[in-house]
Scaffold this active site. Structure first.
Site, PDB file in Angstrom:
ATOM      1  CG  HIS A  50     -18.217   2.935  -5.382  1.00 24.53           C
ATOM      2  ND1 HIS A  50     -17.603   3.212  -6.577  1.00 24.53           N
ATOM      3  CD2 HIS A  50     -19.035   3.979  -5.141  1.00 24.53           C
ATOM      4  CE1 HIS A  50     -18.047   4.365  -7.037  1.00 24.53           C
ATOM      5  NE2 HIS A  50     -18.909   4.868  -6.179  1.00 24.53           N
TER       6      HIS A  50
HETATM    7  P1  TYD Z   1     -22.927   6.086  -6.587  1.00 22.89           P
HETATM    8  O1  TYD Z   1     -22.183   5.595  -7.791  1.00 22.89           O
HETATM    9  O2  TYD Z   1     -22.903   5.248  -5.357  1.00 22.89           O
HETATM   10  O3  TYD Z   1     -22.446   7.561  -6.209  1.00 22.89           O
HETATM   11  P2  TYD Z   1     -21.010   8.073  -5.715  1.00 22.89           P
HETATM   12  O4  TYD Z   1     -19.963   7.103  -6.138  1.00 22.89           O
HETATM   13  O5  TYD Z   1     -20.854   9.382  -6.366  1.00 22.89           O
HETATM   14  O6  TYD Z   1     -21.056   8.258  -4.249  1.00 22.89           O
HETATM   15  O7  TYD Z   1     -24.430   6.352  -7.030  1.00 22.89           O
HETATM   16  C1  TYD Z   1     -25.401   6.943  -6.192  1.00 22.89           C
HETATM   17  C2  TYD Z   1     -26.778   6.458  -6.634  1.00 22.89           C
HETATM   18  O8  TYD Z   1     -27.066   6.871  -7.959  1.00 22.89           O
HETATM   19  C3  TYD Z   1     -26.901   4.939  -6.597  1.00 22.89           C
HETATM   20  O9  TYD Z   1     -28.189   4.621  -6.093  1.00 22.89           O
HETATM   21  C4  TYD Z   1     -26.823   4.534  -8.041  1.00 22.89           C
HETATM   22  C5  TYD Z   1     -27.337   5.740  -8.798  1.00 22.89           C
HETATM   23  N1  TYD Z   1     -26.656   5.922 -10.090  1.00 22.89           N
HETATM   24  C6  TYD Z   1     -27.352   5.719 -11.269  1.00 22.89           C
HETATM   25  O10 TYD Z   1     -28.550   5.371 -11.268  1.00 22.89           O
HETATM   26  N2  TYD Z   1     -26.714   5.912 -12.465  1.00 22.89           N
HETATM   27  C7  TYD Z   1     -25.426   6.290 -12.528  1.00 22.89           C
HETATM   28  O11 TYD Z   1     -24.853   6.455 -13.648  1.00 22.89           O
HETATM   29  C8  TYD Z   1     -24.693   6.475 -11.295  1.00 22.89           C
HETATM   30  C9  TYD Z   1     -23.247   6.879 -11.301  1.00 22.89           C
HETATM   31  C10 TYD Z   1     -25.347   6.288 -10.102  1.00 22.89           C
END
Ligand code: TYD
Length: 136
Positions: A50
């Site tokens: 992302h």
């Molecule tokens: P995501 O940002 O997609 O993880 P990464 O970039 O590390 O692969 O987040 C994974 C899940 O966690 C998604 O469902 C959103 C949730 N999340 C939160 O609730 N709060 C946060 O601060 C973050 C970063 C993620």
């Protein structure tokens, strides 16, 4: 590539060992609103996939190692983080993927905004369109 840079943290320490403090304006060039960390990442997992519209982040691997792929829509670069002395500052339109997490990797992320799903761009083609629109 613009939109990211490695910060060499000012390290406090004495004969007992090292200490790094991060405050807004000290080791971090933005207001800090959120901290989260990623750990126990399973073997072979790739995270991220992302970009963000407005979010600024500093990624710090306080233990172990992992590799970031940073893509500005034109170029892809890789940077391996394996030191608590360095922070990867990411701002602007950058697609990121993280992989090659060591078993013991603890990846701490400091951000200038609270969690907001509407700030995410999770589709690569939408990311490329945003990059192209930003140029025009
Ligand atoms: P995501 O940002 O997609 O993880 P990464 O970039 O590390 O692969 O987040 C994974 C899940 O966690 C998604 O469902 C959103 C949730 N999340 C939160 O609730 N709060 C946060 O601060 C973050 C970063 C993620």
């Amino acid at each position: 590539m613009s939109n990211y840079e490695l910060i060499n943290f000012k390290t406090l320490g004495d004969e007992r060992g090292s200490l790094i403090a991060i405050e807004e304006g000290y080791n971090a060039p933005f207001d800090i609103k959120r901290v989260y960390y990623i750990f126990d990442t399973k073997e072979g997992v790739i995270r991220g996939y992302h970009a963000h519209i407005n979010l600024k982040q500093i990624a710090i691997v306080v233990k172990g190692s992992c590799t970031f792929i940073l893509d500005n829509g034109k170029q892809r670069e890789e940077i391996t983080l394996n030191s608590p002395n360095k922070g990867l500052l990411i701002e602007g339109l950058i697609w990121r993927e993280m992989y090659d997490f060591s078993d013991d990797c603890v990846l701490v992320v400091i951000a200038n905004e609270l969690y907001d799903e509407s700030d995410y761009i999770r589709d690569y083609q939408s990311f490329i369109s945003k990059v192209n629109n930003a140029k025009n």
